[in-house]
Design an enzyme around this catalytic site. Sequence first.
Site, PDB file in Angstrom:
ATOM      1  CG  HIS A 285      23.434  66.764  92.596  1.00 45.71           C
ATOM      2  ND1 HIS A 285      24.029  66.448  93.795  1.00 45.71           N
ATOM      3  CD2 HIS A 285      22.129  66.478  92.720  1.00 45.71           C
ATOM      4  CE1 HIS A 285      23.119  65.989  94.619  1.00 45.71           C
ATOM      5  NE2 HIS A 285      21.946  65.989  93.991  1.00 45.71           N
TER       6      HIS A 285
ATOM      7  CG  ASP B 175      45.057  62.168  75.772  1.00 40.39           C
ATOM      8  OD1 ASP B 175      44.895  60.926  75.776  1.00 40.39           O
ATOM      9  OD2 ASP B 175      45.890  62.733  76.500  1.00 40.39           O
TER      10      ASP B 175
ATOM     11  NE  ARG C 299      50.261  57.127  83.873  1.00 38.86           N
ATOM     12  CZ  ARG C 299      51.222  56.360  83.419  1.00 38.86           C
ATOM     13  NH1 ARG C 299      52.476  56.577  83.776  1.00 38.86           N
ATOM     14  NH2 ARG C 299      50.957  55.375  82.608  1.00 38.86           N
TER      15      ARG C 299
ATOM     16  CE1 TYR D 204      51.112  63.766  82.073  1.00 42.82           C
ATOM     17  CE2 TYR D 204      52.530  65.151  80.747  1.00 42.82           C
ATOM     18  CZ  TYR D 204      52.368  64.105  81.633  1.00 42.82           C
ATOM     19  OH  TYR D 204      53.462  63.408  82.072  1.00 42.82           O
ATOM     20  N   GLY D 205      46.134  65.784  77.849  1.00 40.80           N
ATOM     21  CA  GLY D 205      44.957  66.468  77.329  1.00 40.80           C
ATOM     22  C   GLY D 205      43.636  65.997  77.901  1.00 40.80           C
ATOM     23  CG  ASN D 206      43.545  62.519  79.504  1.00 40.84           C
ATOM     24  OD1 ASN D 206      43.117  62.152  78.423  1.00 40.84           O
ATOM     25  ND2 ASN D 206      44.728  62.142  79.964  1.00 40.84           N
TER      26      ASN D 206
END
Length: 140
Positions: A22, A30, A107, A129-131
């Site tokens: 946890h 990406d 970023r 920006y696919g992260n």
Amino acid sequence: MLKTISPLISPELLKVLAEMGHGDEIIFSDAHFPAHSMGPQVIRADGLKVSDLLRAIIPLFELDSYAPPLVMMAAVEGDSLDPTVEARYRDALSLQTPCPEIVRIDRYAFYERAQKAFAIVITGECAKYGNILLKKGVTP
């Protein structure tokens, strides 16, 4: 072969998900993300979309309920986000109820979090920006 585990989840990814505790964080990135220079363990998921992996892992993965468990990179000044990317991720994550909000950070703050992550899964995702970062929680 295990029952009810998506074939999109590689044995390596399944092991990492099980080893995480946890508060540990994992990045689903990406194809353009500098994963190998960040430091943590890198898992390749070439050819897969982030949204498909999210849909596959979310039944197995408890999100943190004490801190924002979903973090994405904000657009750099002068650039813009494609709202369909977050919409696809939210749809994939909707199996988690209630689905937490996605927080956006700058970023370089995202890069700092990635360097401390338990692992980075680099996918074939080509969306800008696919992260997305997921923070693991405690099972109820």
